[in-house]
Design an enzyme around this catalytic site. Structure first.
Site, short mmCIF file in Angstrom:
data_model
loop_
_atom_site.label_atom_id
_atom_site.label_comp_id
_atom_site.label_asym_id
_atom_site.label_seq_id
_atom_site.Cartn_x
_atom_site.Cartn_y
_atom_site.Cartn_z
CE LYS A 60 -1.66 -1.23 3.36
NZ LYS A 60 -1.52 -2.77 4.13
NE ARG B 153 -4.55 -1.63 10.01
CZ ARG B 153 -3.58 -0.60 9.32
NH1 ARG B 153 -3.53 -0.03 9.10
NH2 ARG B 153 -2.62 -1.51 9.24
NE ARG C 80 8.00 -2.88 5.86
CZ ARG C 80 6.38 -2.94 6.56
NH1 ARG C 80 5.65 -1.69 5.29
NH2 ARG C 80 5.33 -3.66 6.98
NE ARG D 174 5.97 -0.76 10.02
CZ ARG D 174 4.94 -0.64 9.54
NH1 ARG D 174 5.12 -0.14 8.16
NH2 ARG D 174 3.79 -1.37 9.76
NE ARG E 34 1.55 -5.44 11.35
CZ ARG E 34 3.31 -4.78 10.31
NH1 ARG E 34 4.16 -5.77 10.78
NH2 ARG E 34 3.13 -4.38 8.92
P1 AP5 Z 1 4.68 -1.53 1.84
O1 AP5 Z 1 4.25 -0.31 0.74
O2 AP5 Z 1 5.65 -0.93 2.73
O3 AP5 Z 1 3.16 -2.07 2.05
P2 AP5 Z 1 2.08 -1.79 2.93
O4 AP5 Z 1 0.85 -2.76 2.43
O5 AP5 Z 1 1.98 -0.39 3.19
O6 AP5 Z 1 2.09 -2.71 4.74
P3 AP5 Z 1 2.37 -1.85 6.00
O7 AP5 Z 1 2.87 -2.95 7.20
O8 AP5 Z 1 2.80 -0.87 6.08
O9 AP5 Z 1 0.86 -1.91 6.66
P4 AP5 Z 1 0.42 -2.07 7.66
O10 AP5 Z 1 -1.05 -2.38 6.90
O11 AP5 Z 1 0.99 -3.83 8.65
O12 AP5 Z 1 1.08 -1.05 8.27
P5 AP5 Z 1 0.58 0.94 8.56
O13 AP5 Z 1 1.48 0.80 9.11
O14 AP5 Z 1 -0.15 1.22 7.81
O15 AP5 Z 1 5.83 -2.81 1.28
C1 AP5 Z 1 6.13 -4.19 2.34
C2 AP5 Z 1 7.57 -4.18 1.73
O16 AP5 Z 1 7.18 -4.95 0.78
C3 AP5 Z 1 8.29 -3.32 1.30
O17 AP5 Z 1 9.33 -3.86 2.04
C4 AP5 Z 1 8.87 -3.22 -0.27
O18 AP5 Z 1 9.85 -2.53 -0.62
C5 AP5 Z 1 8.58 -4.73 -0.34
N1 AP5 Z 1 7.38 -4.49 -1.59
C6 AP5 Z 1 5.93 -3.49 -1.68
N2 AP5 Z 1 5.35 -3.80 -3.13
C7 AP5 Z 1 6.43 -4.82 -3.58
C8 AP5 Z 1 5.94 -5.42 -5.40
N3 AP5 Z 1 5.23 -5.52 -5.46
N4 AP5 Z 1 7.10 -6.13 -5.32
C9 AP5 Z 1 8.43 -6.82 -4.41
N5 AP5 Z 1 8.38 -5.90 -3.43
C10 AP5 Z 1 7.50 -4.71 -2.86
O19 AP5 Z 1 0.19 -0.40 10.83
C11 AP5 Z 1 0.67 0.19 11.49
C12 AP5 Z 1 0.24 -0.54 12.54
O20 AP5 Z 1 -0.35 1.14 13.19
C13 AP5 Z 1 -0.83 -1.46 13.17
O21 AP5 Z 1 -1.13 -2.63 12.73
C14 AP5 Z 1 -2.00 -1.02 13.76
O22 AP5 Z 1 -1.72 -0.90 14.88
C15 AP5 Z 1 -2.13 1.04 13.61
N6 AP5 Z 1 -2.92 1.47 12.34
C16 AP5 Z 1 -3.01 2.08 11.85
N7 AP5 Z 1 -3.86 2.18 10.79
C17 AP5 Z 1 -5.10 2.36 11.68
C18 AP5 Z 1 -6.25 1.95 12.08
N8 AP5 Z 1 -6.79 2.44 10.98
N9 AP5 Z 1 -6.90 1.82 12.77
C19 AP5 Z 1 -6.49 0.95 14.22
N10 AP5 Z 1 -5.11 1.34 13.64
C20 AP5 Z 1 -4.43 1.50 12.79
#
Ligand code: AP5
Length: 241
Positions: free
Chosen positions: A37, A112, A151, A184, A195
């Site tokens: 994402k 979410r 990552r 992270r 997660r």
């Molecule tokens: P990346 O682009 O970082 O993936 P992502 O989908 O953004 O993954 P996240 O882990 O950041 O999502 P998340 O939803 O768990 O975490 P968030 O920060 O939102 O890519 C991942 C890796 O793959 C990278 O190394 C990249 O280079 C590689 N990659 C990407 N695309 C690729 C491809 N096509 N081919 C090869 N490699 C690729 O949330 C974190 C925490 O915050 C949650 O657990 C929760 O506690 C809290 N939180 C956030 N939002 C909320 C909410 N709305 N409500 C409640 N809690 C929340």
């Protein structure tokens, strides 16, 4: 002389450069942890000029700044659980009030839960907006685990790398601004499994929620590399090649 293909291309580029006019979508990027994402959001924002609202990044910034929100959120994030809805809703409400009118916005990581989605719909209604499009990125759990374990992120500009799949030019350092990259705290194997479970239980049902709304829902297979996935996303949205 320009053929029909070149014409179509220059028209779509003009639309992209028109930023905010006509195609200023409110778009949600939905999908499991590690699906890309953040990666796709950055690429799409670069191409369109739309703003990004990334709740995970907002929470990490709050945590680093030691604000009450950051302190409250930390325990949930470290365990891979969702931060309580009321904290997230208030945070997004405040963020929405800072966005310039007329710009497109990419929401990454929000909503979410169904409670967040319905609060969000009400906030947007008050602003005279709705969610236009939901892009659901999809990949197998095995792919997600590989992506997450490698990552590395830039704390300064938000650029995302992967030690194996998308390494920076210089080991451990951001290509864009030279800042040392970080791993992270919630990217360790047991937290990642939680997660994923939380995503399936709380967030995946939102696909059906938006299927039943006025928003257009696009499911985009995301197993391939970042550029291939980005092409599919733009094709689905009709915003250039
Ligand atoms: P990346 O682009 O970082 O993936 P992502 O989908 O953004 O993954 P996240 O882990 O950041 O999502 P998340 O939803 O768990 O975490 P968030 O920060 O939102 O890519 C991942 C890796 O793959 C990278 O190394 C990249 O280079 C590689 N990659 C990407 N695309 C690729 C491809 N096509 N081919 C090869 N490699 C690729 O949330 C974190 C925490 O915050 C949650 O657990 C929760 O506690 C809290 N939180 C956030 N939002 C909320 C909410 N709305 N409500 C409640 N809690 C929340």
């Amino acid at each position: 002389e320009e053929g029909p293909r070149e014409n179509a291309r220059s028209v779509s580029l003009r639309i992209i450069r028109g930023r905010g006019e006509g195609l200023a979508m409110y778009l949600i990027l939905l999908g499991p942890p590690g699906v890309g994402k953040g990666t796709q959001g950055v690429l799409l924002a670069d191409a369109t000029g739309w703003e990004r609202v990334v709740t995970g990044d907002l929470l990490r910034t709050a945590k680093d700044a030691g604000t009450p929100l950051g302190t409250q959120a930390q325990q949930y994030m470290t365990a891979g659980n969702l931060v309580p809805d009321h904290l997230i809703i208030k945070m997004v409400e405040e963020k929405l009030s800072t966005l310039s009118a007329g710009t497109g916005v990419i929401f990454d990581g929000f909503p979410r839960t169904e409670a967040q989605a319905s609060a969000f719909a009400m906030m947007l209604e008050a602003l005279g907006r709705t969610i236009d499009t939901v892009v659901v990125l999809e990949a197998d759990d095995e792919v997600l685990s590989k992506r997450i374990s490698g990552r590395r992120s830039c704390p300064s500009c938000g650029a995302v790398y992967n030690t194996v799949l998308a390494p920076p030019k210089k080991d451990g350092v951001c290509d864009v601004d030279g800042t040392p990259l970080f791993h992270r705290a919630d990217d360790h194997a047991d937290t990642v499994q939680n997660r994923l479970n939380v995503y399936r239980r709380e967030t995946e049902p939102l696909i059906e929620y938006y299927d039943g709304s006025k928003a257009v829902v696009h499911r985009v297979p995301s197993q391939e590399g970042p550029d291939e996935v980005q092409s599919k996303v733009r094709e689905a949205l009709g915003v250039g090649e």
